[in-house]
Scaffold this motif. Structure first.
Motif: not given
Lengths: 280, 304
Positions: A121-124, A216-218, A226-233, B237-247
């Motif tokens: 399932a896509p997390p989004v 994404m969840f963060a 509740a901000k996490t480290a990656p969200a802060f970065v 790959s279909l749900r790639t998020f972090d890289i696209i969002y941040a770059m």
């Protein structure tokens, strides 16, 4: 003669493979080393063009990142969320993994596939309904909300990886325990669980890493509290002026726990990523 | 006395069939948790998707049936997001498979330092994605980045990388390939190592070329691993998020807005929850369709 030639040719191929693999490894590592380098450079060195390959390292960027109390707070949040969600996931998942590894029961295949499907399932599309539910009960920007979400990331992972660990433990051990008067449940808790302690630790570390890296969840669920480290970065990026040194330093710092942990359980990594679908 | 002995023997002979409650007891927490974290939101998602629901005006939530779905089908930006997803995942995963296979073949040879190199090769895929995204942003920087500097030696000047409409997705694919080729290489090399070496020796002695060995021995024998690796990588790959969002933040414009980002922005920037939920369901079914197709096509068994 022919065999000798063949042997020589194979040796040559081995050497070529060595050189090629070395080059590939260097290319793959270059970005990471480059980031490490920038994080140790002064502002002027970091922006120098042509790039400075040799420079006097400074820890200034790290000091500045650590001086930011928000960052440390994010670190702490990440840690708490990962540990709490993992505790829940292990408590529920380990027994289930054992049941899937050992017992026959009706609809077992369907249940196993259902568990696996939660990873597809896509997390989004999981996030949207949860966000609305958390919002209506006022749980957004709490660690609790993120813990629940991280359970969704890790439950299938833990079950599938632990299942493959349990399958490797010889069945005879439990049979012997049963003969000695154990109940099936105590055979599990007294014999199988202690034997699979390493597997549980490895699985927990894998789960920790996935939880730690989650962004994404963060971003959606954690405002400030509740901000996490990656969200802060991630915050650094929205600033107009990009501060390369601190950016790189924060990237290094966030990655360090992950690299240490993965170093410890490296050989289980693929099993975790492939969800135990493959025997290594 | 005799009866109890018989009973004991019965237990010994079929030790793993127990009072039926044990399996249930062991499964129960997971079933409950999964029910709450996967089924509940799933049905809630479907429910929301049948409504016109803006987060800014929650009181105006109205039931509109399948209208959201109809709008999605008629919406050109949905189709272009889907197209970009196919572009990003299709090219990216194919490259990873090809390069990963190459590396796996190299690793099947015998040379010193193989273990160390394998460990180092793992690093891109475990690095925190947001850190990787930053790192590449620094390197892609048009005027001050190392990549354009290195390209200047080849007399290629000043590419805008993530800021260029046509280069945005290729730039992201490059990062994805960098990050995930090791994963392919590892799975495939594990598969290669479990193959019987005698087969290859015999083939080599019989005069088979390397290509013939690869085409007629390695590929068919490795099919299971290839399919599992492809499946896992495609799903991720279909749900790639972090890289696209941040770059790129899905930009410039919508140049790198994949389906995943499209759903994300519809929900959390446009706050159009009804539509986003419907999109989420569509996205889910696309992933399921891809998986089912791959699984049935390759006849791999995922649940043992």
């Amino acid at each position: 003669m022919a065999a000798g030639q063949l042997h020589k040719r194979e040796k040559l191929k081995d050497r070529l493979a060595f050189v090629a693999t070395l080059i590939i490894t260097v290319i793959m590592l270059f970005p990471i080393l480059w980031m490490l380098g920038i994080s140790l450079k002064t502002r002027i060195d970091a922006l120098a063009m042509p790039p400075r390959w040799f420079f006097r390292p400074t820890l200034e960027n790290y000091k500045l990142v650590f001086a930011n109390s928000d960052f440390l707070h994010g670190f702490e949040n990440s840690l708490i969320i990962a540990v709490c969600s993992l505790a829940l996931v292990l408590a529920a998942g380990v027994p289930a993994a054992y049941a899937l590894a050992r017992f026959k029961f009706t609809r077992k295949k369907d249940i196993a596939f259902w568990i696996l499907s939660t990873r597809m399932a896509p997390p989004v599309s999981v996030l949207i309904p949860f966000y609305l539910m958390f919002r209506s009960v006022g749980l957004t920007d709490t660690k609790f909300a993120l813990v629940i979400m991280h359970v969704t990331i890790n439950l299938a992972l833990v079950i599938w990886v632990m299942r493959s660990f349990f399958q490797e433990i010889p069945r005879e051990l439990e049979e012997a325990a049963l003969i000695d008067g154990c109940t099936p449940l105590s055979a599990f808790t007294r014999i199988v669980l202690p034997l699979s302690a390493n597997g549980i630790v490895a699985t927990a570390i894998l789960g920790f890493v996935f939880s730690w890296n989650e962004l994404m969840f963060a971003l959606v669920l954690a405002g400030g509290g509740a901000k996490t480290a990656p969200a802060f970065v991630c915050n650094y990026i929205s600033y107009q002026e990009i501060i390369w040194g601190q950016l790189a330093a924060s990237g290094v710092i966030v990655s360090v726990p992950v690299l240490i942990f993965i170093g410890m359980v490296q050989k289980y990594l693929v099993r975790g990523l492939a969800l135990g679908a493959l025997k290594q | 006395m005799k009866g109890s002995q018989l009973q004991t023997r019965g237990t010994v002979m079929k030790p793993l069939i127990k009072p039926p409650s044990l399996q249930g007891m062991l499964m129960l927490p997971t079933v409950v948790v999964l029910g709450v974290i996967s089924m509940l939101p799933f049905f809630y998602n479907i429910w929301i998707g049948l409504h016109d629901y803006y987060l800014l005006y929650p009181q105006d939530m109205t039931f509109i049936g399948l209208k959201n779905y109809l709008n999605i089908i008629l919406d050109p930006s949905f189709w272009s997001a889907l197209g970009r997803t196919v572009y990003f995942s299709g090219i990216g995963v194919s490259l990873e498979l090809a390069l990963g296979m190459g590396i796996a073949l190299l690793l099947s040879r015998d040379f010193p330092g193989k273990g160390v190199m394998l460990t180092l090769l793992l690093m891109p895929m475990v690095l925190t994605p947001i850190a990787a995204a930053y790192m590449w942003r620094i390197m892609y920087s048009p005027s001050l980045g190392i990549i354009n500097y290195l390209l200047s030696f080849l007399h290629i000047r000043g590419l805008e990388w993530t800021a260029d409409y046509n280069l945005a997705i290729p730039s992201l694919i490059l990062v994805d390939v960098w990050q995930w080729t090791p994963f392919m290489a590892l799975i495939l090399s594990a598969g290669l190592m479990s193959m019987p070496t005698e087969l290859f020796e015999a083939a080599v002695v019989d005069g088979a070329t390397s290509w013939q060995c690869f085409r007629h021995l390695i590929l068919p024998l490795l099919k299971g691993q290839i399919m599992v690796a492809l499946l896992i990588r495609l799903i991720d790959s279909l749900r790639t998020f972090d890289i696209i969002y941040a770059m790129t933040g899905a930009g410039p414009g919508h140049a790198s807005e994949t389906l995943n980002l499209y759903v994300y922005f519809t929900a959390f920037r446009d706050l159009d929850m009804g539509r986003a939920s419907a999109l989420g369901i569509v996205f889910l079914f696309i992933v399921i369709a891809v998986c089912t197709l791959l699984v049935s096509w390759s006849r791999i068994e995922l649940t043992d």
